[in-house]
Write an enzyme that holds these catalytic residues in place. Structure first.
Site, PDB file in Angstrom:
ATOM      1  N   HIS A 106      -9.445  28.147  39.513  1.00 13.92           N
ATOM      2  CA  HIS A 106      -9.185  28.078  40.865  1.00 13.92           C
ATOM      3  C   HIS A 106      -9.482  29.089  41.508  1.00 13.92           C
ATOM      4  CE1 HIS A 106      -8.088  25.479  44.316  1.00 13.92           C
ATOM      5  NE2 HIS A 106      -7.592  26.864  44.757  1.00 13.92           N
ATOM      6  N   CYS A 107     -10.474  29.213  42.393  1.00  8.32           N
ATOM      7  CA  CYS A 107     -10.936  30.512  43.181  1.00  8.32           C
ATOM      8  C   CYS A 107     -10.543  30.350  44.595  1.00  8.32           C
ATOM      9  CB  CYS A 107     -12.412  30.916  43.018  1.00  8.32           C
ATOM     10  SG  CYS A 107     -12.990  32.309  43.769  1.00  8.32           S
TER      11      CYS A 107
END
Lengths: 158, 392
Positions: B167-168
């Site tokens: 998850h960026c």
């Protein structure tokens, strides 16, 4: 036993849902989309094995065609990258084209083979490509053991 | 109190579970916390704006007008890739509908047999053999499915994502099967853009101050250091993902050490050929979204019937079902929260995110992120202040 339906419309109006059977994904060849050809026991009396196996085999071959990594997919990828993927606003990807073919194939199979036997296939794409859902119907009039009249919760309105 | 059911058509995205936010009537899909994404956008646009404003006029005249032209092209590509990564569906797997969940539960119970009372049932795992390697498929209690291989549940977005990478927060979205190549192209093009801008920064400084090419040693060293600190983070990230792509691994698998080689465990998805692995990830088919965000569905809403109000136009097919059944039927999920709880929610979300970063990447991940931001901002500020000082 034999619930005689002649077309899909009759199935929807006169039949009540008994249960649903789910054919799971077969991951033995990796993450490619492929369904198991194991025949579910609930369908023993409803349909011949070969027919269902043929349907699943054809579906699997469609998915293989969609996910094939070859010349055409490279070309599509490179062209799209060169245009910063804006071209996808106008063009349909190969996968989407094959998905359209699949849904018309399923519609055709439902009309010809499954509806007359009181079954209904749901396109896997409506279930997240996780399962091939087969709904079992029974004639309302026949009044046999039909446990509940729960409506299909997706409400897949056609 | 009698309640009347009104059926109305809603777009499916309004009823999707999970913690995503949607914009443009379901066309755009992002995570809830978007603050860092705005920061990324600001840093990129701000840096490039300064470059175009202060450097390009000089370079266009004294060197070539193609320099700002290619910079603009590169900038537009970077922004396009960033927006594509941030706004697209990463490959979210929809949750199991009740019948499917029940079917799977029955299969699990059949497989486990009778568990004596008081004993914990065995963990829900399915074993599959892929390429002569046993892969364990875990059961997701939230989504009520057995996760496909390489899928993982993102707790920030509360969705199972296929081929989950990470998850960026910088792009404000998960990176998964559908948007990994856009993410990679974003980091690569951003690296190229950063290198391009700083090369011409150096060229500009050299040409302005010392037309005959002589550079004082100290200034040169300063400039090189500034370039190095700015570039190392983005280029490092690009290099890391190039390494992952060549091995056909995801960040998630790398961090967990799934295919690290101990116990003779090898990556069953790798083609053992760098070129083939790269082709599969970057030039593979473009998978469509299975979420159908903009499809229409029926939504049954209870409305209390008052005599003054005109009789509701469309009643749902008269099903005398109690309200509670209908509520669960439509899977309502609130997207709006009362305002006074928002600061608490933010603090909770921030704490959770920090915990996630620390748990996923260890202390390393958090430290890396903080250092990245600080160095990026510091180095840009210093670079432009130095250049402005020289100009004046």
């Amino acid at each position: 036993m034999a619930t005689e339906f002649h077309n899909l419309q009759e199935l929807r109006h006169n039949a009540s849902l008994v249960t649903k059977v789910f054919i799971q994904r077969d991951y033995s060849e990796g993450t490619v989309c492929r369904f198991q050809s194991k025949f579910p026991s609930e369908l023993d009396n409803r349909i011949e094995r070969t027919l269902l196996e043929e349907t699943v085999k054809t579906l699997n071959s469609y998915y293989v065609e969609a996910e094939k990594i070859g010349g055409q997919s490279y070309l599509e990828g490179c062209l799209a990258c060169a245009t910063a993927y804006i071209i996808f606003l106008c063009m349909e990807t190969r996968y989407e084209k094959v998905l359209k073919k699949i849904s018309s194939y399923i519609q055709e199979q439902n009309e010809k083979i499954y509806a007359p036997r009181g079954l209904l296939l749901t396109d896997p794409v409506e279930r997240g490509m996780r399962v091939l859902e087969i709904s079992l119907f029974e004639d309302r009039g026949s009044g046999s053991s039909s446990p509940s009249s729960t409506m299909s919760s997706a409400g897949s309105a056609r | 109190m009698s309640a009347v059911m009104i059926t109305r058509k809603v777009r499916k995205w309004e009823k999707l579970p999970g913690k995503n936010t949607f914009c443009c009537d379901g066309r755009v899909m992002m995570a809830r916390q978007k603050g860092v994404f705005y920061l990324t956008l600001f840093l990129i646009v701000g840096t490039c704006a300064l470059f175009f404003a202060f450097e390009c006029p000089y370079l266009a005249i004294h060197l070539s007008p193609t320099i700002p032209f290619f910079a603009a092209l590169l900038f537009l590509f970077v922004i396009a890739m960033l927006l594509r990564t941030s706004f697209s569906d990463p490959g979210v797997l929809p949750r199991a509908l009740p019948e499917e969940a029940t079917f799977i539960e029955m299969e699990i119970e059949a497989a486990n047999g009778n568990v004596p009372a008081g004993q914990r049932p065995p963990p829900r795992i399915r074993n599959v053999q892929i390429n002569n390697q046993i892969v364990k498929l875990k059961y997701c209690y939230t989504c009520k499915i057995f996760r496909p291989p390489r899928a993982s549940h993102c707790s920030i977005c509360d969705n199972c994502v296929d081929r989950f990478d990470h998850h960026c927060p910088w792009v404000g979205n998960c990176v998964g099967k559908r948007n990994y190549r856009y993410f990679y192209l974003f980091t690569t093009s951003l690296s190229l853009l950063t290198i391009y801008i700083f090369t011409f920064d150096i060229v500009h400084v050299v040409m302005r101050e010392y037309p005959d090419g002589l550079i004082s040693r100290n200034r040169h060293v300063q400039r090189v250091l500034v370039c190095f600190f700015t570039l190392w983070s983005v280029v490092g990230l690009t290099g890391f993902h190039t390494y992952l792509i060549s091995l056909n691994q995801t960040t998630n698998e790398d961090i967990k050490g799934s295919w690290s080689g101990k116990n003779r465990v090898q990556n069953p998805y790798s083609h053992k050929n760098i070129f083939k692995n790269c082709c599969e990830v970057l030039c593979g088919p473009t998978y469509p979204s299975v979420l159908d965000r903009r499809g229409l569905m029926q939504d049954d809403m209870p409305v209390s019937a008052t005599p003054a109000a005109p009789s509701s136009s469309s009643l749902s097919s008269s099903n005398p079902v109690p309200q509670t059944t209908v509520r669960s039927h439509t899977r309502t999920h609130t997207h709006t929260e009362p305002l006074h709880t928002l600061p608490l929610k933010w603090i909770e979300a921030a704490k959770h995110r920090i915990a996630m970063t620390v748990s996923i990447g260890g202390q390393r991940g958090l430290l890396f992120s903080v250092i990245h931001v600080v160095i990026w901002m510091w180095s840009h500020l210093v670079a432009f202040l130095l250049i402005e000082q020289i100009d004046s």
